[in-house]
Scaffold this active site. Structure first.
Site, PDB file in Angstrom:
ATOM      1  N   GLU A  73       6.578  -1.027   7.238  1.00 28.92           N
ATOM      2  CA  GLU A  73       7.037  -0.892   5.932  1.00 28.92           C
ATOM      3  C   GLU A  73       5.736  -1.023   5.203  1.00 28.92           C
ATOM      4  O   GLU A  73       5.580  -0.467   3.947  1.00 28.92           O
ATOM      5  CB  GLU A  73       7.940  -1.992   5.434  1.00 28.92           C
ATOM      6  CG  GLU A  73       8.898  -1.786   4.199  1.00 28.92           C
ATOM      7  CD  GLU A  73       8.922  -2.707   3.211  1.00 28.92           C
ATOM      8  OE1 GLU A  73       8.245  -2.525   2.094  1.00 28.92           O
ATOM      9  OE2 GLU A  73       9.049  -4.105   3.492  1.00 28.92           O
ATOM     10  N   SER A 103       8.391  -8.284   4.058  1.00 36.94           N
ATOM     11  CA  SER A 103       8.583  -7.562   5.374  1.00 36.94           C
ATOM     12  C   SER A 103       7.655  -6.821   6.001  1.00 36.94           C
ATOM     13  O   SER A 103       7.236  -5.720   5.185  1.00 36.94           O
ATOM     14  CB  SER A 103      10.036  -6.922   5.008  1.00 36.94           C
ATOM     15  OG  SER A 103      11.165  -7.709   4.737  1.00 36.94           O
ATOM     16  N   ARG A 149      13.591   1.796   0.795  1.00 35.28           N
ATOM     17  CA  ARG A 149      12.109   1.860   0.782  1.00 35.28           C
ATOM     18  C   ARG A 149      11.439   3.024   0.992  1.00 35.28           C
ATOM     19  O   ARG A 149      10.268   3.005   1.513  1.00 35.28           O
ATOM     20  CB  ARG A 149      11.835   0.756   1.984  1.00 35.28           C
ATOM     21  CG  ARG A 149      12.518  -0.523   2.087  1.00 35.28           C
ATOM     22  CD  ARG A 149      11.600  -1.256   1.077  1.00 35.28           C
ATOM     23  NE  ARG A 149      12.068  -2.754   1.195  1.00 35.28           N
ATOM     24  CZ  ARG A 149      13.034  -3.419   0.947  1.00 35.28           C
ATOM     25  NH1 ARG A 149      14.437  -2.700   0.310  1.00 35.28           N
ATOM     26  NH2 ARG A 149      13.480  -4.506   1.305  1.00 35.28           N
TER      27      ARG A 149
HETATM   28  N1  EPU Z   1      17.468 -12.596  11.180  1.00 37.75           N
HETATM   29  C1  EPU Z   1      17.142 -13.545  12.348  1.00 37.75           C
HETATM   30  N2  EPU Z   1      16.022 -14.045  12.494  1.00 37.75           N
HETATM   31  C2  EPU Z   1      14.894 -13.728  11.706  1.00 37.75           C
HETATM   32  C3  EPU Z   1      15.023 -13.216  10.474  1.00 37.75           C
HETATM   33  C4  EPU Z   1      16.235 -12.316  10.276  1.00 37.75           C
HETATM   34  O1  EPU Z   1      18.096 -13.638  13.146  1.00 37.75           O
HETATM   35  O2  EPU Z   1      13.960 -14.377  11.916  1.00 37.75           O
HETATM   36  C5  EPU Z   1      18.737 -12.248  10.992  1.00 37.75           C
HETATM   37  C6  EPU Z   1      19.335 -12.879   9.704  1.00 37.75           C
HETATM   38  O3  EPU Z   1      20.162 -14.125  10.193  1.00 37.75           O
HETATM   39  C7  EPU Z   1      20.404 -11.924   9.188  1.00 37.75           C
HETATM   40  C8  EPU Z   1      19.609 -10.564   9.576  1.00 37.75           C
HETATM   41  O4  EPU Z   1      18.760 -10.943  10.636  1.00 37.75           O
HETATM   42  O5  EPU Z   1      21.392 -11.780   9.891  1.00 37.75           O
HETATM   43  C9  EPU Z   1      18.995 -10.047   8.357  1.00 37.75           C
HETATM   44  O6  EPU Z   1      17.877 -11.076   7.726  1.00 37.75           O
HETATM   45  P1  EPU Z   1      17.703 -11.306   6.133  1.00 37.75           P
HETATM   46  O7  EPU Z   1      19.099 -11.628   5.303  1.00 37.75           O
HETATM   47  O8  EPU Z   1      16.562 -12.397   6.094  1.00 37.75           O
HETATM   48  O9  EPU Z   1      17.254  -9.634   5.597  1.00 37.75           O
HETATM   49  P2  EPU Z   1      16.301  -8.830   5.953  1.00 37.75           P
HETATM   50  O10 EPU Z   1      17.128  -7.669   6.565  1.00 37.75           O
HETATM   51  O11 EPU Z   1      15.312  -9.214   7.268  1.00 37.75           O
HETATM   52  C10 EPU Z   1      15.872  -7.607   4.024  1.00 37.75           C
HETATM   53  C11 EPU Z   1      14.335  -6.921   3.382  1.00 37.75           C
HETATM   54  C12 EPU Z   1      13.929  -8.153   2.575  1.00 37.75           C
HETATM   55  C13 EPU Z   1      14.898  -8.788   1.536  1.00 37.75           C
HETATM   56  C14 EPU Z   1      16.248  -9.050   2.361  1.00 37.75           C
HETATM   57  C15 EPU Z   1      17.231  -9.648   1.470  1.00 37.75           C
HETATM   58  C16 EPU Z   1      13.809  -4.966   4.600  1.00 37.75           C
HETATM   59  C17 EPU Z   1      12.608  -4.685   5.454  1.00 37.75           C
HETATM   60  N3  EPU Z   1      13.709  -6.338   4.185  1.00 37.75           N
HETATM   61  O12 EPU Z   1      15.350  -8.591   4.942  1.00 37.75           O
HETATM   62  O13 EPU Z   1      12.969  -7.510   1.788  1.00 37.75           O
HETATM   63  O14 EPU Z   1      14.436  -9.642   0.839  1.00 37.75           O
HETATM   64  O15 EPU Z   1      16.600  -8.095   3.049  1.00 37.75           O
HETATM   65  O16 EPU Z   1      18.029  -8.531   0.978  1.00 37.75           O
HETATM   66  O17 EPU Z   1      14.725  -4.336   4.091  1.00 37.75           O
HETATM   67  C18 EPU Z   1      10.656  -6.856   1.724  1.00 37.75           C
HETATM   68  O18 EPU Z   1      10.715  -5.682   1.653  1.00 37.75           O
HETATM   69  O19 EPU Z   1       9.338  -7.254   1.730  1.00 37.75           O
HETATM   70  C19 EPU Z   1      11.740  -8.104   1.840  1.00 37.75           C
HETATM   71  C20 EPU Z   1      11.140  -9.295   1.841  1.00 37.75           C
END
Ligand code: EPU
Length: 338
Positions: free
Chosen positions: A334, A238, A166
């Protein structure tokens, strides 16, 4: 075509839907128009400058006392190809998901996991958008633009863009100084699919064959189920980055919370899921007036109506504070706060 406006509302130019004004707003569709405008328009030359695309990663805290520039350059074209690869150049003003659709339709691999991300092509390199194991930076060959300090057109190679999680040179050294006009992507004709994200693989298999179309469809389905539609509820995806911490920090949390998701990162460090930390700190589905934390994804702060930029910022501070108190982990925003 150009538009030059004074005291103009940015409400339709930011996905949080915050109603603030900018002193000046300049939009153009052709490269030459920018050069002519900047060199001839003395009134705006000394103004503070802010570049925006669709405003999908920005939070306005107050009116902007300066010049907002929107490079609305259209066009997607193939500029080069060999047996293995194809080089596609897209104008900064193109919608990102439309570029993904174009690539998938023509069977060019490399951006399919990035389907349905809001924003423009010009904004993609700035924060090196990423999702489901893919990052835009890995397929960007070159970024073309205009350097406001040097007052000339310039090009940055992939290496010079300094892409990381990012982040890029456009968010650091060249912040508010470089106007991205177009981006050249190096895509693959015989794509290797990236299904390291297990939920994605599962979804693709449910759809049938593993191909670019099904990957795009699966990503779109997952995203629309989890993330708010920016046309209906204000948000900027995010709000925080996933924090990278020393592995002892993660292990310590793990002794109390066995289920914590931990991902490997560079230099022996690990990446935690900010969404999980915020969720566990009790914020998921939080609502106070028009302010909230998304029900399906705690990493997303939402504006249900007329929340102000400061309301959202203050909520983000409360979230940061509570995650720090509970886990000893500092979250970094972010979203670009202006
Ligand atoms: N999780 C929870 N509760 C929540 C959210 C997430 O327990 O409310 C857990 C999920 O179950 C999972 C882990 O946290 O085990 C990661 O969650 P998720 O796979 O939804 O991805 P993320 O790390 O929260 C990142 C990116 C997203 C992108 C997704 C998919 C960042 C800051 N965010 O989210 O990007 O779509 O991975 O790859 O890196 C964005 O940048 O705007 C964005 C949406």
């Amino acid at each position: 075509m150009i538009r030059f406006l004074e005291n103009y509302s940015l409400q339709s130019h930011n996905s949080f839907g915050i109603n603030v004004n900018t002193k000046y707003f300049f939009e153009f569709t052709e490269l030459e128009e920018l050069d002519i405008f900047l060199k001839s328009n003395k009134t705006v030359q000394d103004e503070k400058i802010l570049m925006i695309g669709e405003g999908s990663n920005i939070l306005f805290l107050t009116n902007f006392d300066g010049l907002v520039i929107h490079a609305n350059i259209p066009g997607i074209e193939i500029v080069h190809e060999d047996r293995q690869n194809i080089w596609v150049e897209a104008g900064a003003g193109e919608n990102w998901d439309e570029l993904v659709t174009y690539c998938v339709d023509f069977q060019f691999g490399g951006v399919e996991n990035l389907a349905f991300i809001p924003g423009t092509v010009g904004a993609a390199p700035v924060q090196n958008i990423g999702a489901y194991g893919q990052e835009a930076g890995s397929v960007i060959e070159k970024v073309k633009g205009y350097d406001l300090d040097k007052q000339q057109f310039m090009e940055y190679s992939k290496k010079e863009c300094q892409f990381s999680y990012r982040n890029s040179i456009f968010k650091s050294k060249l912040k508010n100084r470089f106007i991205i006009l177009s981006v050249i992507f190096k895509l693959d004709k015989f794509a290797e699919f990236n299904l390291e994200y297990k939920k994605l693989e599962q979804k693709v298999l449910e759809l049938g064959e593993i191909n670019l179309q099904n990957i795009k469809k699966a990503v779109t389905d997952i995203r629309s189920a989890k993330l708010p539609d920016v046309n209906e509820i204000g948000s900027a995806g995010s709000f925080f980055k996933n924090p990278v911490v020393d592995s002892d920090v993660a292990r310590k949390i793990e002794t109390k919370f066995k289920e914590i998701p931990i991902f490997e990162a560079d230099n022996g460090k690990v990446k935690l899921a900010a969404g999980w930390l915020i969720d566990k700190a009790g914020w998921k589905g939080f609502r106070e007036g028009d302010l909230g934390v998304h029900k399906q994804q705690a990493l997303v702060i939402v504006n249900y109506g007329n929340a102000t930029g400061m309301d959202i910022y203050n909520l983000s501070e409360r979230i940061r504070q509570s995650v720090f108190e509970k886990f000893g982990v500092e979250l970094e925003r972010e979203v670009n706060c202006i």
